[in-house]
Design a protein around this motif. Structure first.
Motif, mmCIF file in Angstrom:
data_model
loop_
_atom_site.group_PDB
_atom_site.id
_atom_site.type_symbol
_atom_site.label_atom_id
_atom_site.label_comp_id
_atom_site.label_asym_id
_atom_site.label_seq_id
_atom_site.Cartn_x
_atom_site.Cartn_y
_atom_site.Cartn_z
ATOM 1 N N GLN A 1 0.968 -0.975 0.159
ATOM 2 C CA GLN A 1 -0.041 0.071 0.094
ATOM 3 C C GLN A 1 1.029 1.397 -0.099
ATOM 4 O O GLN A 1 0.685 2.165 -0.593
ATOM 5 N N ARG A 2 2.388 0.743 0.210
ATOM 6 C CA ARG A 2 3.285 2.430 -0.060
ATOM 7 C C ARG A 2 3.293 2.347 -0.839
ATOM 8 O O ARG A 2 4.182 3.466 -2.247
ATOM 9 N N VAL A 3 4.007 1.020 -2.418
ATOM 10 C CA VAL A 3 4.448 1.587 -3.455
ATOM 11 C C VAL A 3 3.704 1.079 -4.255
ATOM 12 O O VAL A 3 4.119 1.552 -5.875
ATOM 13 N N GLY A 4 2.591 0.521 -4.140
ATOM 14 C CA GLY A 4 1.437 0.145 -4.988
ATOM 15 C C GLY A 4 0.810 -0.784 -5.332
ATOM 16 O O GLY A 4 1.900 -1.995 -5.414
ATOM 17 N N ALA A 5 0.303 -1.373 -6.165
ATOM 18 C CA ALA A 5 -0.791 -3.192 -6.418
ATOM 19 C C ALA A 5 0.394 -3.539 -6.963
ATOM 20 O O ALA A 5 0.965 -4.610 -7.187
ATOM 21 N N ARG A 6 0.267 -1.863 -8.285
ATOM 22 C CA ARG A 6 0.952 -3.117 -9.215
ATOM 23 C C ARG A 6 2.216 -3.713 -9.570
ATOM 24 O O ARG A 6 3.242 -4.671 -9.961
ATOM 25 N N ARG A 7 3.833 -2.992 -9.068
ATOM 26 C CA ARG A 7 4.477 -3.236 -9.209
ATOM 27 C C ARG A 7 4.505 -4.264 -7.795
ATOM 28 O O ARG A 7 5.976 -5.227 -8.391
ATOM 29 N N TRP A 8 4.092 -4.188 -6.658
ATOM 30 C CA TRP A 8 4.526 -5.266 -6.032
ATOM 31 C C TRP A 8 4.081 -6.568 -6.463
ATOM 32 O O TRP A 8 4.301 -6.816 -6.139
ATOM 33 N N LEU A 9 2.657 -6.439 -6.474
ATOM 34 C CA LEU A 9 1.982 -7.687 -7.359
ATOM 35 C C LEU A 9 3.042 -8.458 -8.350
ATOM 36 O O LEU A 9 2.996 -9.641 -8.104
ATOM 37 N N ALA A 10 3.190 -7.099 -8.980
ATOM 38 C CA ALA A 10 4.404 -7.599 -10.563
ATOM 39 C C ALA A 10 6.013 -8.918 -9.414
ATOM 40 O O ALA A 10 5.973 -9.875 -10.142
ATOM 41 N N ARG A 11 6.469 -8.112 -9.014
ATOM 42 C CA ARG A 11 7.443 -9.033 -7.651
ATOM 43 C C ARG A 11 7.409 -10.432 -7.066
ATOM 44 O O ARG A 11 7.950 -10.578 -6.987
ATOM 45 N N ILE A 12 6.167 -10.005 -7.279
ATOM 46 C CA ILE A 12 5.767 -11.283 -5.860
ATOM 47 C C ILE A 12 5.399 -11.982 -6.993
ATOM 48 O O ILE A 12 6.217 -13.197 -7.187
ATOM 49 N N ALA A 13 4.504 -12.291 -8.100
ATOM 50 C CA ALA A 13 4.837 -13.251 -9.355
ATOM 51 C C ALA A 13 5.820 -13.791 -9.682
ATOM 52 O O ALA A 13 6.139 -15.252 -9.536
ATOM 53 N N LEU A 14 6.843 -12.614 -10.105
ATOM 54 C CA LEU A 14 8.017 -12.780 -10.575
ATOM 55 C C LEU A 14 8.730 -13.864 -9.475
ATOM 56 O O LEU A 14 9.579 -15.086 -9.711
ATOM 57 N N GLY B 1 7.042 -20.326 -0.158
ATOM 58 C CA GLY B 1 5.745 -18.658 0.943
ATOM 59 C C GLY B 1 6.389 -17.944 1.590
ATOM 60 O O GLY B 1 6.104 -17.027 1.544
ATOM 61 N N ILE B 2 7.898 -17.937 1.380
ATOM 62 C CA ILE B 2 8.627 -16.203 0.956
ATOM 63 C C ILE B 2 8.190 -15.405 0.290
ATOM 64 O O ILE B 2 7.976 -14.274 0.093
ATOM 65 N N ALA B 3 7.900 -16.279 -1.177
ATOM 66 C CA ALA B 3 7.788 -15.828 -2.387
ATOM 67 C C ALA B 3 6.554 -14.861 -2.353
ATOM 68 O O ALA B 3 7.094 -13.884 -2.810
ATOM 69 N N GLU B 4 5.798 -15.189 -2.107
ATOM 70 C CA GLU B 4 4.344 -14.944 -2.505
ATOM 71 C C GLU B 4 3.477 -14.693 -1.269
ATOM 72 O O GLU B 4 2.437 -14.153 -1.205
ATOM 73 N N ALA B 5 4.161 -14.484 -0.038
ATOM 74 C CA ALA B 5 3.068 -13.612 1.401
ATOM 75 C C ALA B 5 2.753 -12.621 0.990
ATOM 76 O O ALA B 5 3.853 -11.313 -0.469
ATOM 77 N N ALA C 1 7.335 -21.354 -14.470
ATOM 78 C CA ALA C 1 7.886 -20.321 -16.068
ATOM 79 C C ALA C 1 6.444 -19.734 -15.821
ATOM 80 O O ALA C 1 6.857 -18.226 -15.967
ATOM 81 N N ALA C 2 5.113 -20.041 -15.717
ATOM 82 C CA ALA C 2 3.921 -19.369 -16.659
ATOM 83 C C ALA C 2 3.416 -18.603 -15.099
ATOM 84 O O ALA C 2 3.347 -17.489 -15.870
ATOM 85 N N ALA C 3 4.432 -17.705 -14.161
ATOM 86 C CA ALA C 3 4.162 -17.331 -13.561
ATOM 87 C C ALA C 3 5.197 -16.053 -13.350
ATOM 88 O O ALA C 3 4.657 -14.826 -13.293
ATOM 89 N N VAL C 4 6.479 -16.518 -14.174
ATOM 90 C CA VAL C 4 7.298 -15.308 -14.415
ATOM 91 C C VAL C 4 7.276 -14.850 -15.919
ATOM 92 O O VAL C 4 7.133 -13.243 -14.966
ATOM 93 N N VAL C 5 6.164 -15.761 -16.518
ATOM 94 C CA VAL C 5 5.636 -14.690 -17.516
ATOM 95 C C VAL C 5 4.258 -13.723 -17.467
ATOM 96 O O VAL C 5 4.511 -12.697 -17.592
ATOM 97 N N LEU C 6 3.816 -14.053 -16.356
ATOM 98 C CA LEU C 6 2.755 -13.538 -15.560
ATOM 99 C C LEU C 6 2.608 -12.532 -14.537
ATOM 100 O O LEU C 6 1.805 -11.194 -14.737
#
Length: 437
Positions: A75-88, A114-118, A184-189
């Motif tokens: 909620q500080r940096v924005g959902a778009r960038r942070w959700l992309a970081r989680i998916a990658l 678990g750490i990556a997708e928290a 790999a599908a998650a990286v593309v997403l």
């Protein structure tokens, strides 16, 4: 309804919902595909049911520890960038599951996943709250959460197909091929999310200026009095938030236990038709769960109340109890899992709509993260406790009985839980003088 608002809603649903559904689908597939790999992976790695259960459980350790901090950053940096970081990051770790060589590396890979997708699920729920309110939010949540049962219903046949062709076509162990492809599908997403999501209606170039204003004003008007003035910490201190968290804990324990262990149960009952049995016990019940996710959320969307959880949760309890008494009957197991999946996945979108109804802004980020964090303890219990009870009792009757009890307690607590009351943030003296928010 204002024509601009109606048009904005249609565009937002068409633009955002497919990406969010696909994001959750791939996320849950990468989380539960270990259950489809287990019948061949466990013997290949010399891993016991208890060791497998430990690895499944420890996934939730890093997930629990980082869930609230992750949503604070979002909620500080924005959902778009942070959700992309989680998916990658989760995609890379999920693909690395293809390289595990034993119980130790398997457990390590699950902890890293678990750490990556928290923070993903509460982050998306917070994001939805920025675009939709009221009945629109209830509809979107029901349509969005259909990805979870679909990830099992469709993920089972898809994963088994990849396992088969990995072995037959590429000459590698099929379960390793499956992990690599689905990771790999998650990286593309992740790149899709980065380039196609938009943080707020005001930034959406695919809306006209009039549609941007209409959607922003509708979301502000749709909030309860005082919403948007609650802090991140106030949601964490709310007693009702904690009650919702306990309800979710009691709901997630059987949900994950069924997902992680039913493929092993089905393979044990019909060993000569292992992959076909897994396809049947996952596709039919969880397809019904997907239908229930949309249908029950539409029925209950007029008034977001926790008591709407009671009926589907009790149906799930009856289904799990039926699984406990299925014995060696595969058809009875399928019926029991179908009732359990229908009830659980019918309840979950209603649960999130009710839990988020009194939360907004930073409070939504904190409250939803706390609820999902406590609920994730149910995932830990689903892995470790189920595996331990299976080894202790020599069968799945005792674990299924504990799951049924958990769902009954969930229904009783939900019947007495209301909305989340929060105290508004007190303005600082400087803000009070200025009259600012």
């Amino acid at each position: 309804m204002n024509p601009d608002l109606r048009s904005a809603h249609r565009k937002a649903v068409r633009r955002l919902l497919p990406i969010l559904v696909l994001l959750l689908f791939v996320n849950y597939l990468d989380r539960v595909n270990v259950g489809f790999a287990a019948p061949t992976m466990n013997p290949a790695l010399g891993m016991t049911t208890t060791g497998y259960g430990l690895g499944v459980a420890l996934f939730f350790v890093g997930y629990v520890l980082l869930e609230v901090p992750s949503n604070y950053v979002l909620q500080r940096v924005g959902a778009r960038r942070w959700l992309a970081r989680i998916a990658l990051s989760w995609g890379v770790v999920a693909a690395l599951h293809a390289a595990v060589s034993g119980t130790g590396t398997f457990v390590g890979a699950r902890i890293l996943l678990g750490i990556a997708e928290a923070g993903l699920l509460p982050g998306i729920l917070w994001y939805i709250s920025r675009w939709f309110t009221g009945r629109q939010r209830a509809f979107v949540l029901g349509a969005y959460y259909v990805a979870v049962p679909l990830s099992t219903a469709l993920g089972g046949p898809l994963s088994n197909w990849l396992i088969h062709h990995g072995q037959q076509t590429f000459g590698v162990e099929g379960w390793r091929f499956m992990f690599a492809v689905e990771g790999a599908a998650a990286v593309v997403l992740g790149f899709v999310v980065l380039f196609l999501l938009t943080d707020t209606p005001a930034e959406a170039r695919w809306l006209t200026p009039a549609e941007q204003r209409a959607l922003t004003e509708a979301n502000l008007a749709g909030r309860a009095p005082g919403e948007g003035k609650h802090s991140f910490a106030s949601a964490l201190r709310s007693a009702t938030t904690i009650r919702f968290a306990v309800v979710f804990l009691l709901l997630t324990f059987p949900m994950f236990a069924i997902t992680f262990f039913v493929p092993l149960v089905a393979t044990g009952l019909v060993p000569d038709r292992g992959s076909a049995a897994v396809d049947v016990v996952t596709f039919i019940p969880f397809a019904l769960g997907a239908v229930a996710s949309v249908t029950w959320s539409r029925i209950a969307r007029r008034e977001p109340r926790a008591r709407h959880l009671v009926l589907p949760v009790l149906l799930a309890a009856a289904g799990v109890a039926l699984c406990a008494f299925a014995g060696s009957s595969f058809p009875l197991l399928v019926v029991g899992v179908a009732c359990a999946a229908t009830g659980i996945y019918g309840a979950i979108p209603v649960f999130w709509n009710t839990a988020s109804a009194g939360l907004d802004g930073a409070a939504a980020a904190g409250g939803l993260a706390l609820i999902n964090t406590v609920g994730s303890v149910g995932g830990f219990a689903a892995g470790y406790v189920t595996g331990w009870l299976r080894g202790l009792s020599g069968g799945y009757q005792l674990p299924f009985g504990i799951m049924a009890l958990s769902l009954v307690l969930c229904g009783l607590l939900a019947a007495t839980t209301g909305r989340v009351p929060l105290r508004p943030v007190r303005p600082t003296p400087h803000q009070a003088v200025r009259g600012g928010p």
